[in-house]
Scaffold this motif. Sequence first.
Motif, PDB file in Angstrom:
ATOM      1  N   ALA A   1       0.832  -1.204   0.000  1.00  0.00           N
ATOM      2  CA  ALA A   1       0.000   0.000   0.000  1.00  0.00           C
ATOM      3  C   ALA A   1       0.868   1.256   0.000  1.00  0.00           C
ATOM      4  N   GLU A   2       1.960   1.217   0.749  1.00  0.00           N
ATOM      5  CA  GLU A   2       2.867   2.367   0.813  1.00  0.00           C
ATOM      6  C   GLU A   2       3.506   2.617  -0.543  1.00  0.00           C
ATOM      7  N   GLN A   3       3.900   1.537  -1.225  1.00  0.00           N
ATOM      8  CA  GLN A   3       4.513   1.666  -2.545  1.00  0.00           C
ATOM      9  C   GLN A   3       3.538   2.273  -3.555  1.00  0.00           C
ATOM     10  N   MET A   4       2.246   1.983  -3.357  1.00  0.00           N
ATOM     11  CA  MET A   4       1.226   2.525  -4.261  1.00  0.00           C
ATOM     12  C   MET A   4       0.822   3.947  -3.875  1.00  0.00           C
ATOM     13  N   GLY A   5       1.378   4.443  -2.780  1.00  0.00           N
ATOM     14  CA  GLY A   5       1.052   5.791  -2.348  1.00  0.00           C
ATOM     15  C   GLY A   5      -0.316   5.901  -1.687  1.00  0.00           C
ATOM     16  N   LEU A   6      -0.800   4.805  -1.150  1.00  0.00           N
ATOM     17  CA  LEU A   6      -2.114   4.793  -0.516  1.00  0.00           C
ATOM     18  C   LEU A   6      -2.015   5.187   0.945  1.00  0.00           C
ATOM     19  N   GLN A   7      -3.083   5.728   1.467  1.00  0.00           N
ATOM     20  CA  GLN A   7      -3.129   6.120   2.876  1.00  0.00           C
ATOM     21  C   GLN A   7      -3.651   4.982   3.753  1.00  0.00           C
ATOM     22  N   GLU A   8      -4.313   4.012   3.128  1.00  0.00           N
ATOM     23  CA  GLU A   8      -4.860   2.894   3.877  1.00  0.00           C
ATOM     24  C   GLU A   8      -4.504   1.568   3.224  1.00  0.00           C
ATOM     25  N   VAL A   9      -4.302   0.567   4.048  1.00  0.00           N
ATOM     26  CA  VAL A   9      -4.099  -0.800   3.577  1.00  0.00           C
ATOM     27  C   VAL A   9      -5.470  -1.462   3.533  1.00  0.00           C
ATOM     28  N   THR A  10      -5.791  -2.087   2.419  1.00  0.00           N
ATOM     29  CA  THR A  10      -7.090  -2.747   2.274  1.00  0.00           C
ATOM     30  C   THR A  10      -6.905  -4.232   1.973  1.00  0.00           C
ATOM     31  N   GLY A  11      -8.029  -4.925   1.934  1.00  0.00           N
ATOM     32  CA  GLY A  11      -7.991  -6.349   1.601  1.00  0.00           C
ATOM     33  C   GLY A  11      -7.419  -6.599   0.220  1.00  0.00           C
ATOM     34  N   ALA A  12      -7.575  -5.641  -0.683  1.00  0.00           N
ATOM     35  CA  ALA A  12      -7.022  -5.803  -2.034  1.00  0.00           C
ATOM     36  C   ALA A  12      -5.507  -5.925  -1.984  1.00  0.00           C
TER      37      ALA A  12
END
Length: 230
Positions: free
Chosen positions: A174-185
């Motif tokens: 998730a961090e690598q994708m620049g997301l603020q939240e980790v999801t089930g995906a």
Amino acid sequence: MRDFRDAKAMAHTVRASLADQGLKVTNSQSLELIAKAFGAADWNTLAAAIRGASTSSRREVAKPSVTIDAGIRPRAPRFATELERTLQRALGYSDVRRHQYSTLEHLLLALADDASASKVMLACGVDLAMLRQSLTDYIDNELRSIVVETGGSPGGSRPSAAFQRVMQRAEAHAEQMGLQEVTGANVVVVIFAERLSPAVRRLYNQNMTAEDAADIVERGIAKGDRSSAP
């Protein structure tokens, strides 16, 4: 190797071994023997340490570590509320069966009812009903070796090493994708790194691959439509 948190299972093994040699001890006596072996004054003292360690382990998997870098770097992504519920559901599946550990099979079964994760699996052609049934059969019939027959208590299951590795990878993904939240995906994408696990084999059996999951989550490319990618 077993540690002090597996003391109840060890006490059960000791009691059974002594019985095989014609020496009968009560469950309480076997627990006290194990407590002495670990250097504790009595079973109650060791039990308190067990509960503390178990609670700490469960909290670690339910909440990612957050680092503050004085604004120089963004904070690590947090687990989405839905994912936190999914993790608690996975732990609940193992708790109700008195399993010592929550495995990737418990985790994938919980992900089948996670909106974010199930959306990815459905897009990859996974039959979720079939997946749930296969995982439930495996958990109920093939994981009997991790059942605590005596002395088990609700909330006693701990995430396995593979379970924890997957959650750490999901946070990094998730961090690598620049997301603020980790999801089930994110979890579905990285679970394939544990390619020899029975959970992942069940995804492979339904013709879902790590590349399929990554295409959907990272690139928005539907399965079978890679030719349209730029």
